[in-house]
Design a protein around this motif. Structure first.
Motif, mmCIF file in Angstrom:
data_model
loop_
_atom_site.group_PDB
_atom_site.id
_atom_site.type_symbol
_atom_site.label_atom_id
_atom_site.label_comp_id
_atom_site.label_asym_id
_atom_site.label_seq_id
_atom_site.Cartn_x
_atom_site.Cartn_y
_atom_site.Cartn_z
ATOM 1 N N TRP A 34 6.303 7.989 -3.182
ATOM 2 C CA TRP A 34 6.625 7.873 -1.636
ATOM 3 C C TRP A 34 8.041 7.141 -1.802
ATOM 4 O O TRP A 34 8.963 7.772 -0.825
ATOM 5 C CB TRP A 34 5.493 6.951 -0.885
ATOM 6 C CG TRP A 34 5.780 7.188 0.550
ATOM 7 C CD1 TRP A 34 5.021 8.005 1.447
ATOM 8 C CD2 TRP A 34 6.792 6.091 1.288
ATOM 9 N NE1 TRP A 34 5.720 7.885 2.646
ATOM 10 C CE2 TRP A 34 6.705 6.731 2.552
ATOM 11 C CE3 TRP A 34 7.677 5.106 1.146
ATOM 12 C CZ2 TRP A 34 7.410 6.113 3.624
ATOM 13 C CZ3 TRP A 34 8.411 4.757 2.011
ATOM 14 C CH2 TRP A 34 8.526 5.199 3.435
ATOM 15 N N THR A 61 13.502 7.581 -0.229
ATOM 16 C CA THR A 61 14.514 6.707 -0.382
ATOM 17 C C THR A 61 15.500 7.114 -1.567
ATOM 18 O O THR A 61 16.674 6.732 -1.276
ATOM 19 C CB THR A 61 14.408 5.235 -0.376
ATOM 20 O OG1 THR A 61 13.674 5.187 -1.536
ATOM 21 C CG2 THR A 61 13.229 4.781 0.726
ATOM 22 N N ARG A 88 18.492 10.181 1.073
ATOM 23 C CA ARG A 88 18.518 11.261 2.111
ATOM 24 C C ARG A 88 19.379 11.016 3.349
ATOM 25 O O ARG A 88 19.779 12.035 3.600
ATOM 26 C CB ARG A 88 16.929 11.261 2.644
ATOM 27 C CG ARG A 88 15.972 11.751 1.757
ATOM 28 C CD ARG A 88 14.548 11.456 2.042
ATOM 29 N NE ARG A 88 14.054 12.003 3.459
ATOM 30 C CZ ARG A 88 13.290 11.182 4.337
ATOM 31 N NH1 ARG A 88 13.113 9.920 3.983
ATOM 32 N NH2 ARG A 88 13.299 11.756 5.522
ATOM 33 N N ILE A 106 13.087 -1.421 0.341
ATOM 34 C CA ILE A 106 14.445 -0.905 0.369
ATOM 35 C C ILE A 106 15.496 -1.873 -0.040
ATOM 36 O O ILE A 106 16.684 -1.679 -0.435
ATOM 37 C CB ILE A 106 14.668 -0.014 1.928
ATOM 38 C CG1 ILE A 106 15.937 0.774 1.781
ATOM 39 C CG2 ILE A 106 14.798 -1.296 2.939
ATOM 40 C CD1 ILE A 106 15.459 1.897 3.073
ATOM 41 N N ASP A 124 0.656 -1.324 -0.047
ATOM 42 C CA ASP A 124 -0.073 -0.023 -0.029
ATOM 43 C C ASP A 124 0.928 1.285 0.081
ATOM 44 O O ASP A 124 0.915 2.190 0.733
ATOM 45 C CB ASP A 124 -1.060 -0.179 1.159
ATOM 46 C CG ASP A 124 -2.147 1.119 1.033
ATOM 47 O OD1 ASP A 124 -2.069 1.606 0.235
ATOM 48 O OD2 ASP A 124 -2.321 1.592 2.334
ATOM 49 N N SER A 125 1.772 1.524 -1.060
ATOM 50 C CA SER A 125 2.706 2.436 -1.314
ATOM 51 C C SER A 125 2.637 3.040 -2.659
ATOM 52 O O SER A 125 1.563 2.611 -3.325
ATOM 53 C CB SER A 125 4.252 1.843 -0.852
ATOM 54 O OG SER A 125 5.105 3.375 -0.829
ATOM 55 N N MET A 137 12.688 -3.931 10.554
ATOM 56 C CA MET A 137 13.539 -2.744 10.915
ATOM 57 C C MET A 137 12.480 -1.426 11.255
ATOM 58 O O MET A 137 11.333 -1.235 10.705
ATOM 59 C CB MET A 137 14.138 -2.069 9.498
ATOM 60 C CG MET A 137 14.883 -0.753 9.856
ATOM 61 S SD MET A 137 15.980 -0.473 8.259
ATOM 62 C CE MET A 137 14.865 -0.067 6.936
ATOM 63 N N ILE A 175 17.138 -3.137 13.850
ATOM 64 C CA ILE A 175 17.104 -4.182 12.550
ATOM 65 C C ILE A 175 17.358 -5.365 13.024
ATOM 66 O O ILE A 175 18.400 -5.575 13.623
ATOM 67 C CB ILE A 175 18.153 -3.711 11.579
ATOM 68 C CG1 ILE A 175 18.297 -2.072 11.431
ATOM 69 C CG2 ILE A 175 18.019 -4.335 10.000
ATOM 70 C CD1 ILE A 175 19.318 -1.600 10.616
ATOM 71 N N ALA A 228 22.245 3.346 1.845
ATOM 72 C CA ALA A 228 21.010 3.097 2.737
ATOM 73 C C ALA A 228 19.718 3.766 2.359
ATOM 74 O O ALA A 228 18.451 3.154 2.244
ATOM 75 C CB ALA A 228 21.192 3.025 4.319
ATOM 76 N N ASN A 229 19.972 4.995 2.001
ATOM 77 C CA ASN A 229 18.785 5.827 1.603
ATOM 78 C C ASN A 229 19.507 6.888 1.228
ATOM 79 O O ASN A 229 20.365 7.584 1.621
ATOM 80 C CB ASN A 229 18.117 6.238 3.112
ATOM 81 C CG ASN A 229 16.890 6.984 2.689
ATOM 82 O OD1 ASN A 229 16.896 8.120 1.984
ATOM 83 N ND2 ASN A 229 15.772 6.537 3.486
ATOM 84 N N ARG A 289 5.829 -3.262 4.928
ATOM 85 C CA ARG A 289 5.828 -1.816 4.399
ATOM 86 C C ARG A 289 7.150 -1.231 4.873
ATOM 87 O O ARG A 289 7.435 -0.101 4.286
ATOM 88 C CB ARG A 289 4.748 -0.765 5.227
ATOM 89 C CG ARG A 289 3.292 -1.007 4.504
ATOM 90 C CD ARG A 289 2.559 0.169 5.291
ATOM 91 N NE ARG A 289 2.011 1.096 4.131
ATOM 92 C CZ ARG A 289 1.710 2.214 4.742
ATOM 93 N NH1 ARG A 289 1.713 2.722 5.738
ATOM 94 N NH2 ARG A 289 1.172 3.265 3.554
ATOM 95 N N GLY A 290 7.604 -1.698 5.946
ATOM 96 C CA GLY A 290 8.717 -0.954 6.395
ATOM 97 C C GLY A 290 10.296 -1.488 5.885
ATOM 98 O O GLY A 290 11.380 -0.773 6.113
ATOM 99 N N GLY A 349 12.639 1.880 10.851
ATOM 100 C CA GLY A 349 13.431 2.616 9.925
ATOM 101 C C GLY A 349 13.680 4.292 10.408
ATOM 102 O O GLY A 349 14.752 4.524 10.146
ATOM 103 N N VAL A 376 16.645 4.594 12.934
ATOM 104 C CA VAL A 376 17.888 4.063 12.153
ATOM 105 C C VAL A 376 18.135 5.255 11.211
ATOM 106 O O VAL A 376 19.388 5.715 11.051
ATOM 107 C CB VAL A 376 17.617 2.854 11.406
ATOM 108 C CG1 VAL A 376 18.888 2.411 10.625
ATOM 109 C CG2 VAL A 376 17.383 1.518 12.159
ATOM 110 N N PHE A 377 17.197 5.825 10.581
ATOM 111 C CA PHE A 377 17.551 6.920 9.890
ATOM 112 C C PHE A 377 18.052 8.180 10.341
ATOM 113 O O PHE A 377 19.069 8.817 9.916
ATOM 114 C CB PHE A 377 15.994 7.434 9.427
ATOM 115 C CG PHE A 377 16.152 8.537 8.288
ATOM 116 C CD1 PHE A 377 16.354 8.307 6.896
ATOM 117 C CD2 PHE A 377 16.235 9.876 8.606
ATOM 118 C CE1 PHE A 377 16.334 9.401 5.941
ATOM 119 C CE2 PHE A 377 16.513 10.834 7.895
ATOM 120 C CZ PHE A 377 16.429 10.830 6.310
ATOM 121 N N HIS A 435 27.588 3.717 2.983
ATOM 122 C CA HIS A 435 26.842 2.709 2.653
ATOM 123 C C HIS A 435 25.370 3.383 2.064
ATOM 124 O O HIS A 435 24.898 4.133 2.580
ATOM 125 C CB HIS A 435 26.511 1.934 3.819
ATOM 126 C CG HIS A 435 25.309 1.005 3.918
ATOM 127 N ND1 HIS A 435 25.105 0.280 3.017
ATOM 128 C CD2 HIS A 435 24.255 0.995 4.773
ATOM 129 C CE1 HIS A 435 23.817 -0.733 3.159
ATOM 130 N NE2 HIS A 435 23.408 -0.153 4.276
#
Ligand code: UT7
Length: 331
Positions: free
Chosen positions: A42, A47, A261, A166, A37-38, A219, A199, A258-259, A161-162, A221, A224-225, A256
């Motif tokens: 988004w 990410t 952002r 990713i 449901d994304s 995770m 995680i 990871a994202n 969803r989490g 998220g 961690v972010f 790394h």
């Protein structure tokens, strides 16, 4: 008292070559969004990821690790028979024993080298480089093959969803050997087991087997972010300082993946000058955990953003929590 002969190694160590393996199956965001449901929008805005690679059934961790290793060995100009230690960083080798490293070493045709796997999640590759450097300088090995490989598509719940959007698959490798000049700086590394729940596998294998489930990754998220964006920028700067350098001396920053952002937040927190080229392999590879740094390096070189002699700052972080950073001179 009898004095033992001490082990003596090379004056310095460096990365002699590196390479990677990208799985063949491209998975765009559109393929995942319904189950979680994304939306494509988004995932892109949160990410930076537009698509990722997932391994086909034939693209096993051993196949990907061996392919990346061959690439790195060819780049280094090193024959597999010259390798006397193989370190594989992975959390997705599904056999607890024997190690993937021993199987890869054999497939490559290496001559019975020391071989073992390490579990430091997304920070595994930088742990491997630190170990390899010390093995070469300490005299326990002359040439060390370090591989980061993951097949996280298998460990990820595609309805979660989490995590479903990713994590991804791939392999990267580097050969570390002796050097006349310092080519791998002091490592800054650590762990914080107090936050191991951020995680983790949902459950252990015995619990999963008892209930007929699968111990997928989970995770939290956002914490961690926030941790990665700020604490890891500090560790990266510490690695730079321990190497006796400043941000002005850097050519490449390879965190790394990871994202996107997190990458941008770290670069900002570290006040990286404009001339520093920053790895952004995540956009079409997703988060490949232990493979992300060598894969990002390989892409930077291919696209002319990383050149021989460049000074690159590596930093990796992930489950544990664990982290490791060091400055390297690129071959
Ligand atoms: O590689 C190892 C280390 N791992 C990392 O470094 C990953 C670090 N974490 C992250 O990259 C980010 O935390 C994520 C990308 C996983 C999530 O981004 P976020 O900006 O932290 O989102 P969030 O969890 O704070 O959720 C924000 C909103 C929420 O809605 P409300 O409460 O604001 O209305 C969530 O319900 O986004 C919603 N949301 C989603 N929406 C669409 C959460 N997951 C999704 C989703 N699709 N998959």
């Amino acid at each position: 008292m009898t004095a033992l002969r001490p082990s003596t190694g090379a004056a310095h160590s460096r990365i002699l070559g590196y390479g990677g393996y990208r799985p063949s199956r491209v998975v765009p965001n559109s393929e995942l969004v319904e189950a979680i449901d994304s939306s494509d929008e988004w995932i892109r805005t949160r990410t930076g990821i537009t698509e990722r690679r997932w391994a086909t059934p034939e693209e096993t961790v051993q196949l990907m690790a061996t392919s990346a290793a061959r690439d790195a060995l060819a780049d280094a100009g090193i024959d597999p028979r010259q390798i006397d230690c193989v370190i594989v960083a992975t959390v997705s080798h599904m056999l607890q024993t024997p190690s993937l490293a021993a199987a890869v070493a054999h497939e490559l045709g290496a001559e019975q080298p020391a071989a073992f796997d390490i579990s430091a999640a997304c920070a595994g590759f930088c742990h491997g480089i630190a170990l390899a450097s010390d093995l070469v300088r300490g005299g326990s090995a002359r040439h060390v093959l370090v591989i980061g490989v993951e097949r996280l598509s298998e460990l990820t719940d595609q309805t979660d969803r989490g995590t479903a959007f990713i994590f991804a698959d791939g392999a990267g490798a580097a050969v570390v050997g002796p050097s006349d000049e310092p080519g791998i700086g002091p490592v800054v590394w650590g762990s914080d087991g107090e936050r191991s729940d951020l995680i983790t596998q949902r459950e252990g294998w015995p619990e999963a087997l008892a209930t007929g489930s699968f111990p997928h990754l989970t995770m939290q998220g956002n914490p961690v972010f926030r941790w990665a964006s700020f604490a890891m920028a500090k560790s990266a700067l510490e690695a730079l300082d321990r190497a006796g350098l400043s941000v002005d001396d850097l050519d490449c920053f390879v965190p790394h993946q990871a994202n996107l952002r997190i990458i941008d937040a770290m670069a900002k927190a570290m006040k990286l000058p404009d001339h520093v080229r920053i790895a952004r392999d995540i956009t079409d590879m997703g988060n490949t955990s232990a493979a992300s740094i060598p894969l990002a390096l390989e892409r930077m070189r291919r696209e002319g953003d990383a050149r021989s002699g460049d000074t690159a700052l590596l930093i990796a972080f992930g489950a544990g929590l664990t982290w490791a950073a060091q400055v390297v001179v690129l071959p």
